[in-house]
Scaffold this motif. Sequence first.
Motif, short mmCIF file in Angstrom:
data_model
loop_
_atom_site.label_atom_id
_atom_site.label_comp_id
_atom_site.label_asym_id
_atom_site.label_seq_id
_atom_site.Cartn_x
_atom_site.Cartn_y
_atom_site.Cartn_z
N VAL A 251 -106.95 -94.62 9.08
CA VAL A 251 -106.71 -94.66 10.46
C VAL A 251 -105.46 -95.25 10.78
CG1 VAL A 251 -107.46 -96.27 12.43
CG2 VAL A 251 -109.21 -95.35 11.05
N LYS A 252 -104.67 -94.76 11.71
CA LYS A 252 -103.32 -94.97 11.91
C LYS A 252 -103.30 -96.14 13.08
CE LYS A 252 -98.64 -92.84 13.16
NZ LYS A 252 -97.97 -94.05 12.36
N MET A 253 -102.48 -97.13 12.85
CA MET A 253 -102.52 -98.14 13.81
C MET A 253 -101.20 -98.29 14.57
SD MET A 253 -103.13 -102.41 13.12
CE MET A 253 -101.40 -103.13 13.25
N TYR A 254 -101.36 -98.48 15.78
CA TYR A 254 -100.00 -98.57 16.83
C TYR A 254 -100.45 -100.04 17.36
CZ TYR A 254 -100.37 -93.47 16.39
OH TYR A 254 -100.23 -91.95 16.22
N SER A 255 -99.21 -100.50 17.77
CA SER A 255 -98.97 -101.88 18.44
C SER A 255 -97.84 -101.73 19.59
CB SER A 255 -98.67 -102.94 17.53
OG SER A 255 -97.55 -102.79 16.95
N LEU A 256 -98.24 -102.54 20.64
CA LEU A 256 -97.17 -102.72 21.74
C LEU A 256 -96.21 -103.70 21.29
CD1 LEU A 256 -98.95 -103.31 25.25
CD2 LEU A 256 -98.09 -101.16 24.24
N ASN B 75 -98.72 -95.96 25.66
CA ASN B 75 -98.42 -96.01 24.15
C ASN B 75 -99.47 -94.83 23.79
OD1 ASN B 75 -97.76 -96.46 21.80
ND2 ASN B 75 -98.36 -98.77 21.73
N ILE B 76 -100.62 -94.84 24.14
CA ILE B 76 -101.77 -93.97 23.67
C ILE B 76 -101.42 -92.44 24.20
CG2 ILE B 76 -104.36 -93.28 24.08
CD1 ILE B 76 -104.85 -96.12 24.18
N ASP C 94 -98.69 -91.18 24.56
CA ASP C 94 -97.45 -90.81 23.83
C ASP C 94 -97.88 -90.51 22.23
OD1 ASP C 94 -95.65 -91.31 25.93
OD2 ASP C 94 -94.81 -93.31 25.23
N ASN C 95 -98.66 -91.16 21.71
CA ASN C 95 -98.97 -91.03 20.49
C ASN C 95 -100.02 -90.40 20.09
OD1 ASN C 95 -96.87 -92.81 18.96
ND2 ASN C 95 -97.66 -94.28 20.34
N THR C 96 -101.22 -90.62 21.06
CA THR C 96 -102.55 -89.51 20.66
C THR C 96 -102.71 -88.70 21.80
OG1 THR C 96 -103.42 -91.66 19.76
CG2 THR C 96 -105.08 -89.93 20.33
N GLY C 97 -102.38 -88.80 23.07
CA GLY C 97 -102.88 -87.84 24.19
C GLY C 97 -104.40 -88.17 24.62
N LEU C 98 -104.34 -88.56 25.88
CA LEU C 98 -105.73 -88.96 26.60
C LEU C 98 -106.83 -87.79 26.50
CD1 LEU C 98 -104.71 -90.68 29.72
CD2 LEU C 98 -105.56 -91.66 27.67
N ASP C 99 -106.23 -86.43 26.18
CA ASP C 99 -107.25 -85.36 26.24
C ASP C 99 -107.71 -85.25 24.69
OD1 ASP C 99 -104.66 -84.72 25.20
OD2 ASP C 99 -104.78 -82.77 26.18
N ARG C 100 -107.18 -86.05 23.87
CA ARG C 100 -107.47 -85.77 22.25
C ARG C 100 -108.69 -86.50 21.82
NH1 ARG C 100 -103.02 -83.76 19.53
NH2 ARG C 100 -104.55 -83.46 17.82
N PHE C 101 -109.32 -87.43 22.55
CA PHE C 101 -110.51 -88.12 22.14
C PHE C 101 -111.43 -88.10 23.52
CE2 PHE C 101 -107.42 -91.10 24.14
CZ PHE C 101 -108.25 -92.12 24.90
N ASP C 102 -112.55 -88.61 22.86
CA ASP C 102 -113.82 -88.55 24.00
C ASP C 102 -114.21 -90.03 24.63
OD1 ASP C 102 -114.56 -85.90 23.26
OD2 ASP C 102 -115.11 -86.81 21.32
N SER C 103 -113.81 -91.06 23.72
CA SER C 103 -114.34 -92.37 24.38
C SER C 103 -113.35 -93.36 23.55
CB SER C 103 -115.49 -92.69 23.87
OG SER C 103 -115.81 -93.75 24.34
#
Length: 201
Positions: free
Chosen positions: A166-171, A56-57, A59-68
């Motif tokens: 802040v955009k919220m995503y849920s499973l 989900n992360i 697809d929506n944010t991208g693992l390389d788009r945040f630090d922690s």
Amino acid sequence: MEFVKEFSTFLYQKGVIKFGDFTLASGKKSSYYVDLRLVPSYPHQFRSMIKHLQNNIIDNTGLDRFDSLVSVPTGGLIIASALAIETVKPLIYVRSKPKDYGTSKSVEGQITKGMKVVMIDDVATTGGSVVNAIKSLRESDIVIEDAYVIVNRMEGAEETLKELGVKMYSLVNIIQITQALHEQKLVSDDILEKVRKQIEK
């Protein structure tokens, strides 16, 4: 939507979600209760849940788009810890109130000004605990734009976080869970109706 059906059935069969009359931590009455703290007791389902969260992360944010990754004790922190191991991402967490000994910090872990984080929590109701955490993070000059939860109770959290940018995503959300159970004749029309009415309030 196969995951939603399987996950909902698992939640119901293992008593992670219960229907009845409950009082929430906020004092609010509810026709159901979700206790995701039970999920780690079932390693295969726990791992599947973490993997779906990871995807989900991606697809929506991208693992390389945040630090922690960041979370709040206790429910969300267990999920975020497992996710940090899977994604090889640093993890920090925000205490509900600063500890009154030692360093008196409210944000625990390695932080730098301007770093970008993604919030992880278990269940979103009104968003109260996450809102406080977001404020603490921003006071430390930490950037947060995305939050991920396992179950969205659809009682205002998404809208509250949106107001903070802040955009919220849920499973899954509570309607998807109840409908999946209803389709399998695991819950009655009455229960489905009660859950729908609770959201409309």
